[in-house]
Design a protein around this motif. Structure first.
Motif, PDB file in Angstrom:
ATOM      1  N   SER A 199      36.726  13.454  44.476  1.00 48.34           N
ATOM      2  CA  SER A 199      37.073  14.571  45.354  1.00 48.34           C
ATOM      3  C   SER A 199      37.608  14.075  46.694  1.00 48.34           C
ATOM      4  CB  SER A 199      35.863  15.479  45.579  1.00 48.34           C
ATOM      5  OG  SER A 199      35.520  16.107  44.361  1.00 48.34           O
ATOM      6  N   LYS A 200      36.994  13.029  47.218  1.00 51.77           N
ATOM      7  CA  LYS A 200      37.446  12.454  48.488  1.00 51.77           C
ATOM      8  C   LYS A 200      38.848  11.868  48.348  1.00 51.77           C
ATOM      9  CE  LYS A 200      36.223   9.166  52.070  1.00 51.77           C
ATOM     10  NZ  LYS A 200      35.325   8.117  52.524  1.00 51.77           N
ATOM     11  N   GLN A 201      39.130  11.229  47.212  1.00 50.82           N
ATOM     12  CA  GLN A 201      40.445  10.636  46.996  1.00 50.82           C
ATOM     13  C   GLN A 201      41.511  11.701  46.741  1.00 50.82           C
ATOM     14  OE1 GLN A 201      40.776   7.417  47.647  1.00 50.82           O
ATOM     15  NE2 GLN A 201      38.577   7.395  47.960  1.00 50.82           N
ATOM     16  N   ALA A 202      41.129  12.829  46.151  1.00 50.00           N
ATOM     17  CA  ALA A 202      42.081  13.895  45.806  1.00 50.00           C
ATOM     18  C   ALA A 202      42.415  14.782  47.000  1.00 50.00           C
ATOM     19  CB  ALA A 202      41.508  14.742  44.668  1.00 50.00           C
ATOM     20  N   GLU A 203      41.465  14.943  47.901  1.00 50.26           N
ATOM     21  CA  GLU A 203      41.611  15.884  49.018  1.00 50.26           C
ATOM     22  C   GLU A 203      42.900  15.689  49.839  1.00 50.26           C
ATOM     23  OE1 GLU A 203      38.957  17.628  52.720  1.00 50.26           O
ATOM     24  OE2 GLU A 203      38.317  15.789  51.713  1.00 50.26           O
ATOM     25  N   PRO A 204      43.288  14.463  50.196  1.00 52.85           N
ATOM     26  CA  PRO A 204      44.515  14.302  50.986  1.00 52.85           C
ATOM     27  C   PRO A 204      45.778  14.808  50.277  1.00 52.85           C
ATOM     28  CG  PRO A 204      43.226  12.275  51.029  1.00 52.85           C
ATOM     29  CD  PRO A 204      42.598  13.183  50.018  1.00 52.85           C
ATOM     30  N   PHE A 205      45.706  14.944  48.969  1.00 50.93           N
ATOM     31  CA  PHE A 205      46.861  15.395  48.199  1.00 50.93           C
ATOM     32  C   PHE A 205      46.792  16.896  47.889  1.00 50.93           C
ATOM     33  CE2 PHE A 205      46.098  10.896  47.312  1.00 50.93           C
ATOM     34  CZ  PHE A 205      47.261  10.373  47.878  1.00 50.93           C
ATOM     35  N   GLY A 206      45.805  17.567  48.492  1.00 49.47           N
ATOM     36  CA  GLY A 206      45.716  19.013  48.393  1.00 49.47           C
ATOM     37  C   GLY A 206      45.099  19.541  47.116  1.00 49.47           C
ATOM     38  N   ILE A 207      44.363  18.700  46.398  1.00 47.51           N
ATOM     39  CA  ILE A 207      43.705  19.134  45.169  1.00 47.51           C
ATOM     40  C   ILE A 207      42.226  18.767  45.211  1.00 47.51           C
ATOM     41  CG2 ILE A 207      45.797  19.046  43.761  1.00 47.51           C
ATOM     42  CD1 ILE A 207      44.760  16.391  42.565  1.00 47.51           C
ATOM     43  N   THR A 208      41.489  19.333  44.281  1.00 41.73           N
ATOM     44  CA  THR A 208      40.070  19.022  44.141  1.00 41.73           C
ATOM     45  C   THR A 208      39.886  18.001  43.018  1.00 41.73           C
ATOM     46  OG1 THR A 208      39.698  20.756  42.511  1.00 41.73           O
ATOM     47  CG2 THR A 208      39.467  21.373  44.848  1.00 41.73           C
ATOM     48  N   GLY A 209      38.685  17.489  42.904  1.00 37.99           N
ATOM     49  CA  GLY A 209      38.392  16.547  41.828  1.00 37.99           C
ATOM     50  C   GLY A 209      38.610  17.171  40.457  1.00 37.99           C
ATOM     51  N   ILE A 210      38.158  18.408  40.282  1.00 40.23           N
ATOM     52  CA  ILE A 210      38.309  19.071  38.983  1.00 40.23           C
ATOM     53  C   ILE A 210      39.781  19.333  38.688  1.00 40.23           C
ATOM     54  CG2 ILE A 210      38.007  21.444  39.759  1.00 40.23           C
ATOM     55  CD1 ILE A 210      36.508  20.015  36.575  1.00 40.23           C
ATOM     56  N   GLN A 211      40.570  19.661  39.723  1.00 40.34           N
ATOM     57  CA  GLN A 211      41.998  19.861  39.511  1.00 40.34           C
ATOM     58  C   GLN A 211      42.668  18.557  39.078  1.00 40.34           C
ATOM     59  OE1 GLN A 211      42.883  21.625  43.336  1.00 40.34           O
ATOM     60  NE2 GLN A 211      43.102  23.661  42.416  1.00 40.34           N
ATOM     61  N   PHE A 212      42.235  17.443  39.658  1.00 39.70           N
ATOM     62  CA  PHE A 212      42.760  16.147  39.237  1.00 39.70           C
ATOM     63  C   PHE A 212      42.448  15.898  37.759  1.00 39.70           C
ATOM     64  CE2 PHE A 212      41.911  11.687  38.270  1.00 39.70           C
ATOM     65  CZ  PHE A 212      43.176  11.143  38.475  1.00 39.70           C
ATOM     66  N   MET A 213      41.206  16.177  37.358  1.00 34.57           N
ATOM     67  CA  MET A 213      40.823  15.943  35.961  1.00 34.57           C
ATOM     68  C   MET A 213      41.636  16.826  35.013  1.00 34.57           C
ATOM     69  SD  MET A 213      36.729  15.122  36.154  1.00 34.57           S
ATOM     70  CE  MET A 213      36.245  16.559  37.065  1.00 34.57           C
ATOM     71  N   VAL A 214      41.928  18.056  35.427  1.00 39.44           N
ATOM     72  CA  VAL A 214      42.754  18.945  34.611  1.00 39.44           C
ATOM     73  C   VAL A 214      44.180  18.407  34.531  1.00 39.44           C
ATOM     74  CG1 VAL A 214      43.805  21.248  34.540  1.00 39.44           C
ATOM     75  CG2 VAL A 214      41.343  21.014  34.896  1.00 39.44           C
ATOM     76  N   LEU A 215      44.733  17.980  35.665  1.00 40.06           N
ATOM     77  CA  LEU A 215      46.082  17.397  35.648  1.00 40.06           C
ATOM     78  C   LEU A 215      46.142  16.182  34.716  1.00 40.06           C
ATOM     79  CD1 LEU A 215      47.126  17.544  39.423  1.00 40.06           C
ATOM     80  CD2 LEU A 215      48.096  18.880  37.528  1.00 40.06           C
ATOM     81  N   LEU A 274      50.344  24.382  28.464  1.00 38.24           N
ATOM     82  CA  LEU A 274      50.349  23.964  29.864  1.00 38.24           C
ATOM     83  C   LEU A 274      51.212  22.717  30.008  1.00 38.24           C
ATOM     84  CD1 LEU A 274      46.522  24.368  30.416  1.00 38.24           C
ATOM     85  CD2 LEU A 274      48.323  25.981  31.071  1.00 38.24           C
ATOM     86  N   GLN A 275      51.994  22.713  31.059  1.00 39.28           N
ATOM     87  CA  GLN A 275      52.849  21.565  31.327  1.00 39.28           C
ATOM     88  C   GLN A 275      52.727  21.195  32.799  1.00 39.28           C
ATOM     89  OE1 GLN A 275      56.672  23.120  30.211  1.00 39.28           O
ATOM     90  NE2 GLN A 275      56.400  22.592  28.054  1.00 39.28           N
ATOM     91  N   ILE A 276      52.680  19.911  33.061  1.00 43.15           N
ATOM     92  CA  ILE A 276      52.606  19.434  34.436  1.00 43.15           C
ATOM     93  C   ILE A 276      54.032  19.411  34.998  1.00 43.15           C
ATOM     94  CG2 ILE A 276      52.736  16.982  33.820  1.00 43.15           C
ATOM     95  CD1 ILE A 276      50.582  16.476  35.996  1.00 43.15           C
ATOM     96  N   THR A 277      54.201  19.854  36.227  1.00 38.71           N
ATOM     97  CA  THR A 277      55.512  19.858  36.867  1.00 38.71           C
ATOM     98  C   THR A 277      55.783  18.484  37.487  1.00 38.71           C
ATOM     99  OG1 THR A 277      54.653  20.561  39.012  1.00 38.71           O
ATOM    100  CG2 THR A 277      55.301  22.324  37.450  1.00 38.71           C
TER     101      THR A 277
END
Length: 150
Positions: A26-42, A94-97
């Protein structure tokens, strides 16, 4: 220490390790405007192009409504799109942009750098830990299957 206390200690240890990894992510994802769970989904979408919400929820061991909410926020941010499948117009994949891929890769790079400290543990210790984890998982899945039998 009795067996019940030992079991509690094992479960608590897994919970604490999971929490530590998630907080770091979560700390690593935050600067990129996402949450940890959003990163895992991506990550799941990137690794499984054309995945549907139900399959994604199953893979992540989460409920459809929870995953749908995460997807809604990723779509709103322009990181993921929902697309109808040509083969089945009722199904949505679902597709990643491109923007989503960039955010995913930047977050992954930072997270990977951060967790490399785990590799400072000896290779033998890591191998032993992974073998133990596999045994625990097999044991728990066997119990779960037995309790699901009619």
């Amino acid at each position: 220490m009795d067996q019940k206390q030992r079991m509690h200690e094992i479960v608590e240890s897994f919970r604490e390790v999971k929490r530590a990894f998630y907080q770091l992510l979560s700390k690593q994802a935050e600067p990129f405007g996402i949450t940890g769970i959003q990163f895992m989904v991506l990550k799941r979408i990137q690794n499984n192009p054309q995945i549907g919400v139900t399959e994604l929820a199953d893979q992540m061991r989460m409920g459809n409504s929870t995953v749908s909410g995460v997807i809604d926020r990723l779509v709103k941010a322009g990181l993921v799109v929902r697309a109808r499948l040509d083969s089945d117009r009722r199904s949505v994949a679902l597709q990643i942009t491109d923007k989503g891929m960039e955010v995913y890769q930047l977050t992954d790079l930072e997270y990977t750098k951060a967790i490399t400290t785990v590799l400072e543990t000896s290779g033998r210790d890591i191998d032993h830990m992974l073998q133990t984890h596999h045994k625990i998982i097999e044991s728990l899945e066997k119990v779960r299957e037995e309790t699901n039998e009619p």
